[in-house]
Design an enzyme around this catalytic site. Structure first.
Site, short mmCIF file in Angstrom:
data_model
loop_
_atom_site.label_atom_id
_atom_site.label_comp_id
_atom_site.label_asym_id
_atom_site.label_seq_id
_atom_site.Cartn_x
_atom_site.Cartn_y
_atom_site.Cartn_z
N LYS A 74 1.10 -1.33 -0.30
CA LYS A 74 0.45 -0.10 0.06
C LYS A 74 1.04 1.43 0.24
CE LYS A 74 0.89 1.23 4.67
NZ LYS A 74 1.75 2.78 4.87
N ASP A 91 -2.25 -1.93 10.34
CA ASP A 91 -2.14 -1.83 9.06
C ASP A 91 -2.28 -2.96 8.16
OD1 ASP A 91 -1.05 1.20 8.16
OD2 ASP A 91 0.79 0.62 7.76
C1 LIG Z 1 2.91 4.29 9.37
C2 LIG Z 1 1.56 3.72 8.69
O1 LIG Z 1 2.12 2.85 8.73
C3 LIG Z 1 0.68 4.38 8.59
O2 LIG Z 1 -0.10 3.61 7.56
C4 LIG Z 1 0.86 2.86 10.69
O3 LIG Z 1 0.33 3.75 11.35
C5 LIG Z 1 1.86 1.45 10.89
O4 LIG Z 1 1.70 0.85 11.18
P1 LIG Z 1 1.72 -0.36 12.05
O5 LIG Z 1 3.28 -1.12 10.67
O6 LIG Z 1 0.54 -1.66 11.15
O7 LIG Z 1 1.87 -0.13 13.12
P2 LIG Z 1 1.49 -1.42 14.33
O8 LIG Z 1 2.51 -2.33 14.64
O9 LIG Z 1 0.22 -0.63 14.59
O10 LIG Z 1 2.40 0.27 14.85
C6 LIG Z 1 3.60 -0.08 15.28
C7 LIG Z 1 3.72 1.13 16.20
O11 LIG Z 1 3.70 2.68 16.22
C8 LIG Z 1 3.56 3.66 16.66
N1 LIG Z 1 1.79 3.62 15.66
C9 LIG Z 1 0.78 3.11 15.75
C10 LIG Z 1 0.35 3.03 14.54
C11 LIG Z 1 -0.72 4.38 15.71
N2 LIG Z 1 -1.71 4.67 15.28
N3 LIG Z 1 -0.05 5.41 16.34
C12 LIG Z 1 1.56 4.77 16.88
O12 LIG Z 1 1.84 5.22 18.05
C13 LIG Z 1 2.85 2.64 17.73
O13 LIG Z 1 4.03 3.35 18.65
C14 LIG Z 1 3.30 1.66 17.64
O14 LIG Z 1 3.98 0.55 18.73
N1 LIG Z 2 6.26 -10.38 7.31
C1 LIG Z 2 7.46 -9.37 7.38
N2 LIG Z 2 8.18 -9.06 6.67
C2 LIG Z 2 8.90 -8.04 7.39
N3 LIG Z 2 9.36 -7.65 8.42
C3 LIG Z 2 8.49 -8.32 9.26
C4 LIG Z 2 8.05 -9.24 9.46
N4 LIG Z 2 7.08 -9.16 10.58
C5 LIG Z 2 8.06 -8.45 11.35
N5 LIG Z 2 8.66 -8.07 10.98
C6 LIG Z 2 9.08 -7.08 11.36
O1 LIG Z 2 8.51 -5.63 11.35
C7 LIG Z 2 9.31 -4.52 10.86
C8 LIG Z 2 9.35 -3.85 9.92
O2 LIG Z 2 8.51 -4.15 8.52
P1 LIG Z 2 7.44 -3.71 7.54
O3 LIG Z 2 7.92 -4.36 6.02
O4 LIG Z 2 6.20 -4.09 7.76
O5 LIG Z 2 7.75 -2.60 7.74
P2 LIG Z 2 6.62 -1.49 6.54
O6 LIG Z 2 7.00 -1.72 5.74
O7 LIG Z 2 7.34 0.51 7.30
O8 LIG Z 2 5.45 -1.71 7.51
P3 LIG Z 2 4.12 -0.26 7.67
O9 LIG Z 2 3.99 0.59 7.28
O10 LIG Z 2 3.47 -0.85 8.47
O11 LIG Z 2 4.52 0.44 8.74
C9 LIG Z 2 10.79 -4.97 10.40
O12 LIG Z 2 12.30 -4.65 10.75
C10 LIG Z 2 10.32 -6.34 10.72
O13 LIG Z 2 11.94 -7.05 11.34
#
Ligand SMILES: C[C@](O)(CO)[C@H](O)COP(=O)(O)OP(=O)(O)OC[C@H]1O[C@@H](n2ccc(N)nc2=O)[C@H](O)[C@@H]1O
Ligand SMILES: Nc1ncnc2c1ncn2[C@@H]1O[C@H](COP(=O)(O)OP(=O)(O)OP(=O)(O)O)[C@@H](O)[C@H]1O
Length: 349
Positions: free
Chosen positions: A10, A138
């Site tokens: 996304k 997400d």
């Molecule tokens: C930045 C985005 O990627 C935008 O789409 C998302 O908000 C992040 O989504 P995500 O990676 O699924 O995040 P989560 O695994 O739920 O949260 C990771 C960390 O980001 C912070 N977090 C996340 C979402 C939110 N609305 N508020 C937060 O403060 C929190 O510290 C949380 O522990």
């Molecule tokens: N299936 C997975 N694929 C990739 N990373 C993972 C997975 N599960 C856990 N992780 C951990 O989560 C962290 C973030 O990975 P991810 O690729 O989801 O980040 P992101 O693309 O920034 O996602 P978001 O946009 O949701 O913030 C990585 O550093 C990794 O250690």
């Protein structure tokens, strides 16, 4: 036989960060859009006396235990179903880790979809969304696909009518941005740019209304202007042949007029100045195949540009590849993926 699931990605077309909530998460209003770039998640499962999970991957930074989003999802789904099973999963990573493209979150949704198919069961729709929200903010969007409004902490999802397909160039700098750190940096902002909690909450509401209003006025909004009914979805041949896609352009321009933006840019660009330059190169200038819109996705580090045509996106790719400041930036040419196509292409056979 194993089930192979395309685990799409996304971008956040817009993202406003609100006040910190009681659970320490931040309120968000965001407009998600799925993209035609994917990892592959393969699941094979059979019922057994005891649950046993095995996970493999081709990427060194992806955990292969209970920290993995796909693992968490499968474990919780089996518990919810009251089923014990032996499950083998593999994740073939094509998408950047920590890129802001929701790749890890999509892997969790794909694992759920694969597991259900393998076991011949399906959780009720609301239970699936609840499980997904428990794994990450997400994840639920990937159970809808297409254009999705994200509210609360991003996990409350509302499917929006599809935006027309549009050419997209994703640029992934050679840095990983930590999402929790980016939220902390946002909280730490002081001074004139910093908003009060009240004004942050107002902004969340303002953006929800702006996104919804995109669909509100048939006949007068940019989406449907000069539209004949059979062209309602826009189409990929138009993009691939390099012919400008007027419908998508109108939609995008309507969105830009709503004041769409990503608040994370205000903290991520100062921390990683080369990302601001990547956005500038994606945007281009009027004379050199400019983007209709360019922004950081999520908390980064990926940025994206949306273009009138595939040809314009290629010119932007050249701009980035030939810029001395952009060494180590990987680029991906793709297009946005509407909901119907998202589901039609989900299973990789
Ligand atoms: C930045 C985005 O990627 C935008 O789409 C998302 O908000 C992040 O989504 P995500 O990676 O699924 O995040 P989560 O695994 O739920 O949260 C990771 C960390 O980001 C912070 N977090 C996340 C979402 C939110 N609305 N508020 C937060 O403060 C929190 O510290 C949380 O522990
Ligand atoms: N299936 C997975 N694929 C990739 N990373 C993972 C997975 N599960 C856990 N992780 C951990 O989560 C962290 C973030 O990975 P991810 O690729 O989801 O980040 P992101 O693309 O920034 O996602 P978001 O946009 O949701 O913030 C990585 O550093 C990794 O250690």
């Amino acid at each position: 036989m194993a089930t192979r699931v395309r685990s799409y990605s996304k971008i956040n077309l817009g993202l406003a960060i609100g006040p910190v909530r009681a659970d320490r998460f931040h309120g968000l209003t965001t407009l998600y859009q799925t993209l035609d770039l994917h990892d592959l998640v393969t699941v094979s499962a059979r019922r057994a006396a005891k649950t046993r999970l095995v996970l493999t991957t081709n990427h060194a930074r992806v955990p292969v235990d209970g920290r993995n989003t796909a693992w968490k999802m499968v474990e919780r789904c089996l518990e919810r179903l009251g089923v014990t099973a032996e499950v083998e999963m593999s994740i073939e990573k094509n998408l950047p880790v920590q890129g802001g493209m929701g790749a890890g979150s999509a892997n969790a949704a794909a694992a759920l979809i694969g597991l259900e198919r393998e076991l011949g069961v399906a959780l009720p729709g609301a239970a699936r969304l609840e499980l997904a929200a428990g794994v990450g903010s997400d994840v639920p969007l990937f159970l809808l696909g297409g254009a999705v409004l994200g509210l609360n902490r991003g996990e409350q999802v509302v499917p929006l009518p599809d935006l027309p397909r549009i050419a997209c160039l994703v640029a992934v700098p050679n840095v990983g941005v930590s999402t929790p750190q980016a939220f902390r940096d946002w909280d730490g902002r002081q001074g004139p740019g910093g908003l009060t909690d009240e004004s942050k909450a107002d902004r969340l509401m303002e953006l929800s209304l702006a996104y919804a209003s995109l669909y509100a006025e048939p006949g007068t909004s940019g989406i449907v202007r000069s539209l004949n009914p059979e062209k309602k979805q826009g189409n990929s041949e138009e993009i691939q042949s390099g012919v400008p896609n007027g419908l998508a352009e109108n939609t995008l321009l309507s969105l830009v007029r709503t004041g769409v933006e990503n608040d994370f840019e205000q903290v991520v660009f100062p921390a990683y100045p080369s990302l601001r330059e990547t956005k500038r190169l994606l945007m281009g200038t009027d004379s050199e195949a400019p983007a209709l819109y360019a922004a950081l996705s999520g908390s980064g580090s990926a940025l994206f540009g949306l273009f009138r045509s595939d040809a314009d996106a290629r010119v932007a790719q050249q701009r980035i590849q030939s810029a001395a400041t952009q060494a180590g930036v990987r680029t991906f040419l793709t297009e946005t993926l509407p909901r119907a196509a998202y589901w039609q292409r989900m299973f990789a056979g």
